[in-house]
Design an enzyme around this catalytic site. Sequence first.
Site, short mmCIF file in Angstrom:
data_model
loop_
_atom_site.label_atom_id
_atom_site.label_comp_id
_atom_site.label_asym_id
_atom_site.label_seq_id
_atom_site.Cartn_x
_atom_site.Cartn_y
_atom_site.Cartn_z
N HIS A 82 5.68 6.79 -0.69
CA HIS A 82 6.48 5.61 -0.84
C HIS A 82 5.66 4.38 -0.46
O HIS A 82 4.79 4.34 0.14
CB HIS A 82 7.77 5.51 0.07
CG HIS A 82 7.29 5.59 1.54
ND1 HIS A 82 6.86 6.70 2.27
CD2 HIS A 82 7.10 4.30 2.36
CE1 HIS A 82 6.59 6.16 3.63
NE2 HIS A 82 6.67 4.81 3.51
N HIS A 92 0.98 -1.19 0.00
CA HIS A 92 0.18 0.05 -0.05
C HIS A 92 0.80 1.16 -0.10
O HIS A 92 2.15 1.25 0.36
CB HIS A 92 -0.82 0.14 1.28
CG HIS A 92 -0.07 0.28 2.40
ND1 HIS A 92 0.73 -0.74 3.20
CD2 HIS A 92 0.27 1.41 3.39
CE1 HIS A 92 1.37 -0.40 4.08
NE2 HIS A 92 1.07 0.90 4.31
P1 ATP Z 1 4.58 -3.16 12.24
O1 ATP Z 1 4.71 -1.57 12.70
O2 ATP Z 1 4.18 -4.08 12.85
O3 ATP Z 1 5.91 -3.51 11.30
P2 ATP Z 1 3.08 -1.83 10.05
O4 ATP Z 1 4.23 -0.93 10.07
O5 ATP Z 1 2.76 -2.58 8.64
O6 ATP Z 1 3.42 -2.74 10.94
P3 ATP Z 1 1.61 0.22 11.29
O7 ATP Z 1 2.73 0.44 12.04
O8 ATP Z 1 0.32 0.18 11.74
O9 ATP Z 1 1.86 -1.19 10.46
O10 ATP Z 1 1.77 1.25 9.84
C1 ATP Z 1 0.80 1.16 8.91
C2 ATP Z 1 1.35 2.00 7.64
O11 ATP Z 1 1.41 3.38 8.16
C3 ATP Z 1 2.70 1.60 7.22
O12 ATP Z 1 2.67 2.19 5.93
C4 ATP Z 1 3.59 2.48 8.06
O13 ATP Z 1 4.71 2.85 7.42
C5 ATP Z 1 2.75 3.88 8.25
N1 ATP Z 1 3.13 4.60 9.67
C6 ATP Z 1 3.33 4.08 10.71
N2 ATP Z 1 3.65 5.05 11.70
C7 ATP Z 1 3.65 6.26 10.80
C8 ATP Z 1 3.90 7.50 11.30
N3 ATP Z 1 4.20 7.73 12.75
N4 ATP Z 1 3.57 8.46 10.35
C9 ATP Z 1 3.60 8.03 9.01
N5 ATP Z 1 3.25 6.73 8.66
C10 ATP Z 1 3.41 5.79 9.73
#
Ligand code: ATP
Length: 182
Positions: free
Chosen positions: A126, A44
């Site tokens: 990205h 995504h």
């Molecule tokens: P995990 O953190 O367990 O590895 P994940 O990163 O796939 O799993 P989330 O952390 O819920 O799941 O993030 C969902 C999406 O949002 C991902 O694309 C992540 O890069 C993005 N994301 C997470 N934290 C932030 C943030 N603080 N600011 C912007 N984007 C974020």
Amino acid sequence: MVETTQRLFFALCPDSATRARLARAGAVLHRGWGGRPMRAENLHMTLVFLGAAPAGALDALLALGAAQNLPRTVLRLTHAECWQRSRVAVLCPDEAAVPLLHLVGSLQRGLEAAGLTFDRRAWHPHVTLLRDARCDAGEAVLESIAWDVQEFALLASRHDVSSVRYEALGRWPAGGSWGPPS
Ligand code: ATP
Ligand code: MG
């Protein structure tokens, strides 16, 4: 137990052909940068990250998604980068397509108006392809991917012991209700 908050974000979801192309690009990058490829179904592009949002905000978030007008847009992912600090390998466009910049701005303004918190840092478009990547293995050269953006969604990230999966709480098509006059 009743869930009182959910970890939410707005994102672009690829169609299945684009998803397959992204997954193949991830496999190519994996040869050089190692790490863990993202599961294809999780690929995504985050538009706005809310983090823990109260369950009571869901109706407002669904209304905000439905109020957007995203024209059909082609997003050209032209190059791969490996980000040392977060150890992720990502695909990026050279420039964000203008309709997507408008969408991000409009979602942010809507969240602001609704008093909801979100990550306010500048948007760096990205698609994450690898986690725990070794970024010291040089440059990667890939063919660019033209992503014909067909929808965006409100996703909830759900973690279990070993994996994360994203559940779409709302989906909205691009170019659904308007277009150039015929
Ligand atoms: P995990 O953190 O367990 O590895 P994940 O990163 O796939 O799993 P989330 O952390 O819920 O799941 O993030 C969902 C999406 O949002 C991902 O694309 C992540 O890069 C993005 N994301 C997470 N934290 C932030 C943030 N603080 N600011 C912007 N984007 C974020
Ligand atoms: Mg994360």
